[in-house]
Design an enzyme around this catalytic site. Structure first.
Site, PDB file in Angstrom:
ATOM      1  N   LYS A  18       0.829  -1.217   0.000  1.00 49.86           N
ATOM      2  CA  LYS A  18       0.000   0.000   0.000  1.00 49.86           C
ATOM      3  C   LYS A  18       0.857   1.258   0.000  1.00 49.86           C
ATOM      4  CE  LYS A  18      -1.770  -1.346   3.864  1.00 49.86           C
ATOM      5  NZ  LYS A  18      -1.218  -2.700   3.930  1.00 49.86           N
ATOM      6  N   GLY A  42       4.263  -0.916   8.806  1.00 48.60           N
ATOM      7  CA  GLY A  42       5.569  -0.564   8.262  1.00 48.60           C
ATOM      8  C   GLY A  42       5.415  -0.427   6.767  1.00 48.60           C
ATOM      9  N   HIS A  43       5.537   0.776   6.289  1.00 52.05           N
ATOM     10  CA  HIS A  43       5.413   1.001   4.848  1.00 52.05           C
ATOM     11  C   HIS A  43       6.789   1.310   4.284  1.00 52.05           C
ATOM     12  CE1 HIS A  43       0.906   2.228   4.830  1.00 52.05           C
ATOM     13  NE2 HIS A  43       1.106   0.989   5.168  1.00 52.05           N
ATOM     14  N   THR A 241      -5.777  -7.416  14.135  1.00 49.27           N
ATOM     15  CA  THR A 241      -5.330  -6.226  14.842  1.00 49.27           C
ATOM     16  C   THR A 241      -6.567  -5.594  15.499  1.00 49.27           C
ATOM     17  OG1 THR A 241      -3.958  -4.239  14.673  1.00 49.27           O
ATOM     18  CG2 THR A 241      -5.523  -4.619  12.865  1.00 49.27           C
ATOM     19  N   ARG A 305      10.279 -10.438  11.334  1.00 47.37           N
ATOM     20  CA  ARG A 305       9.899 -11.858  11.266  1.00 47.37           C
ATOM     21  C   ARG A 305       9.729 -12.313   9.822  1.00 47.37           C
ATOM     22  NH1 ARG A 305       4.590 -11.866  14.955  1.00 47.37           N
ATOM     23  NH2 ARG A 305       4.403  -9.814  14.018  1.00 47.37           N
ATOM     24  N   ASP A 335       6.382  -8.896 -10.297  1.00 48.01           N
ATOM     25  CA  ASP A 335       7.758  -9.165 -10.730  1.00 48.01           C
ATOM     26  C   ASP A 335       8.427 -10.238  -9.879  1.00 48.01           C
ATOM     27  OD1 ASP A 335       7.436  -6.996  -8.798  1.00 48.01           O
ATOM     28  OD2 ASP A 335       9.635  -6.963  -8.734  1.00 48.01           O
TER      29      ASP A 335
HETATM   30  P1  IMP Z   1      -0.994  -5.900  16.361  1.00 51.32           P
HETATM   31  O1  IMP Z   1      -1.539  -5.011  15.298  1.00 51.32           O
HETATM   32  O2  IMP Z   1       0.426  -5.554  16.747  1.00 51.32           O
HETATM   33  O3  IMP Z   1      -1.888  -6.012  17.543  1.00 51.32           O
HETATM   34  O4  IMP Z   1      -0.877  -7.381  15.747  1.00 51.32           O
HETATM   35  C1  IMP Z   1      -2.035  -8.138  15.432  1.00 51.32           C
HETATM   36  C2  IMP Z   1      -1.810  -8.963  14.166  1.00 51.32           C
HETATM   37  O5  IMP Z   1      -1.705  -8.075  13.065  1.00 51.32           O
HETATM   38  C3  IMP Z   1      -0.523  -9.787  14.149  1.00 51.32           C
HETATM   39  O6  IMP Z   1      -0.755 -10.970  13.415  1.00 51.32           O
HETATM   40  C4  IMP Z   1       0.461  -8.889  13.395  1.00 51.32           C
HETATM   41  O7  IMP Z   1       1.491  -9.619  12.781  1.00 51.32           O
HETATM   42  C5  IMP Z   1      -0.471  -8.285  12.371  1.00 51.32           C
HETATM   43  N1  IMP Z   1      -0.036  -6.977  11.882  1.00 51.32           N
HETATM   44  C6  IMP Z   1      -0.103  -5.784  12.520  1.00 51.32           C
HETATM   45  N2  IMP Z   1       0.352  -4.801  11.746  1.00 51.32           N
HETATM   46  C7  IMP Z   1       0.717  -5.351  10.585  1.00 51.32           C
HETATM   47  C8  IMP Z   1       1.221  -4.827   9.357  1.00 51.32           C
HETATM   48  O8  IMP Z   1       1.429  -3.619   9.173  1.00 51.32           O
HETATM   49  N3  IMP Z   1       1.468  -5.737   8.367  1.00 51.32           N
HETATM   50  C9  IMP Z   1       1.215  -7.055   8.521  1.00 51.32           C
HETATM   51  N4  IMP Z   1       0.726  -7.596   9.635  1.00 51.32           N
HETATM   52  C10 IMP Z   1       0.468  -6.737  10.658  1.00 51.32           C
HETATM   53 MG    MG Z   2       3.853  -3.582   6.385  1.00 48.19          MG
END
Ligand code: IMP
Ligand code: MG
Length: 430
Positions: A18, A42-43, A241, A305, A335
């Site tokens: 995104k 994290g973008h 989340t 991770r 790609d």
């Molecule tokens: P939390 O948002 O830290 O509470 O995590 C809840 C779930 O959402 C976990 O499985 C995280 O790995 C996932 N998660 C949270 N933020 C991101 C993101 O930006 N990208 C991918 N997975 C996310």
């Molecule tokens: Mg991300």
């Protein structure tokens, strides 16, 4: 006269790319709003100024003329935001175009401690959160004991609020009661700094956005974080989340009325990834998945991770469309699939011998779902490098067929673009 309002949400489990789509659309945007989530996001943005990993700050920050808002639906780690701003300043990027809704909630280290504690207590059922305190901060918001950005204007009063909150938290969590993060004094310096650095950015955003939308020809971009399948309302609860990550959640989190929305863009990666726990019917454990993980660098921006990898899940994509109503879709990272052999697209699950086309609400049922693949769901791979392609008609025939296979799983939306590389311009518009 009214501005375009474009919302961009993730269609899968986050990390769809995104940031890049928003960065590209932000070129013509007058306002970019982050609507939900916090620094769990994290973008990665790659542009003429270099490579940037943004957690909180909207991707429009690089355009000095674009106003970037952390909306009322976000949870903002005050210390983290100050650090993120400083890191941009060091690289010559100004943040004078950043604004914070007074209603945005704040994340403090006590939330992070609670997040870790909650996860540890769940053992094998742990969600695999980012431990950024996101869940506990939203819980405090719903419990009406949250601290908001507007509170930073008066550090003394804010500290009093924090002291009251922590008094109760020490009662709920006796084993955390003696941690330094559960002592209000821990936050004194931070609050002083936040008043200095963040309070000048706090701005009433609802009237501003309304006037901008109804009175200009600008473009408002609402930037989603995480993805639909992680939505607290629409996702695979409880492995989600704590915010609503869909187009609907984005409107609420930005504080913009639904009637103003002109485009709902869903971003889908050309294959499936998931970070953290929870079912993933198309997950792969083969050598090819390891190869793709390494070459596509599928490791979390926030947590580092390794991301779980799978075939494109068309059932999950359909489910995503049921709740988002995307008008347009962008398929990213095509790609990465060059030289990866034949590819599968899942078009149905089998649950107790029956074929289904939605994600069961019950996690136990979802765990039992098996991805089904018919002969027509196997797509021959391609070896051509997709870099530099600027017209969808120039895609190799096999890649084009694969893209059409994915698009067919997302009804009523048009293919807007595909991603064929990391850079801002590696986005081929249809
Ligand atoms: P939390 O948002 O830290 O509470 O995590 C809840 C779930 O959402 C976990 O499985 C995280 O790995 C996932 N998660 C949270 N933020 C991101 C993101 O930006 N990208 C991918 N997975 C996310
Ligand atoms: Mg991300």
């Amino acid at each position: 006269m009214s501005a375009e309002v474009i919302a961009v949400a993730g269609g899968q489990w986050g990390d769809e790319g995104k940031g890049k789509v928003v960065d590209q659309l932000a070129q013509g945007a007058t306002v970019v709003v982050r609507a939900q989530g916090g620094d769990n996001a994290g973008h990665t943005v790659v542009n003429g100024k270099g490579m940037f990993a943004l957690n909180l700050i909207p991707a429009g920050i690089f355009n000095p003329k674009t106003i970037n808002i952390l909306g009322q639906g976000t949870v903002v780690n005050a210390a983290g935001l100050i650090r993120e701003m400083a890191a941009l300043h060091e690289r010559g990027i100004s943040t004078s175009n950043l604004r914070i809704s007074p209603k945005a909630h704040l994340v403090f280290e006590y939330h992070q401690l609670e997040d870790g504690h909650e996860e540890n207590s769940k053992g094998a059922q742990a969600i695999g959160t980012t431990k950024r305190g996101i869940g506990p901060a939203y819980a405090d918001k719903a419990n009406r004991v949250g601290i908001r950005a507007e509170d930073l204007a008066d550090p003394e009063e804010c500290l009093g609020k924090i002291a009251r909150v922590l008094k109760n938290k020490r009662g709920y969590h006796p084993d955390l009661a003696n941690s330094p993060q559960f002592d209000p004094g821990y936050y004194e310096n931070l609050l002083g700094e936040a008043q200095h650095v963040l309070t000048p950015l706090v701005m009433e955003t609802s009237e501003f956005l309304y006037r901008h939308i109804t009175g200009s020809n600008g473009r408002v971009l609402i930037e989603g974080a995480q993805g639909t399948l992680l939505s607290v309302d629409d996702g695979t609860y409880p492995m989600v989340t704590s915010s609503n990550t869909t187009i609907n959640g984005l409107l609420a989190g930005a504080g913009i009325g639904a009637r103003w929305l002109t485009q709902a863009i869903g971003v889908f990666k050309a294959y499936q990834t998931r970070v953290g726990g929870g079912p993933m019917p198309t997950e792969r454990f083969d050598e090819g998945a390891d190869r793709l993980r390494k070459s596509a660098h599928e490791f979390g921006v926030v947590s580092g991770r390794p991301r779980r990898l799978g075939w494109f899940d068309g059932v999950a994509a359909g489910q995503s469309q049921y709740v988002n109503g995307f008008t347009d879709i962008v398929i990213t990272r095509l790609d990465n699939l060059s030289c990866m052999g034949d590819l599968m697209v899942c078009n149905s699950y089998i649950l107790d011998g029956k074929e289904i086309h939605h994600i069961p609400s019950n996690l136990r049922d979802f765990e039992r779902c098996q991805a089904a693949y018919g002969n027509e769901d196997c797509y021959p791979g391609w070896n051509e490098d997709l870099a530099g392609i600027t017209d969808l008609n120039d895609l190799p025939e096999k890649a084009r067929k694969y893209v059409l296979g994915i698009v067919a799983t997302i009804p009523d939306a048009r293919l807007m673009a595909i991603g064929n590389g990391q850079r801002r311009e590696d986005l081929v518009f249809a």
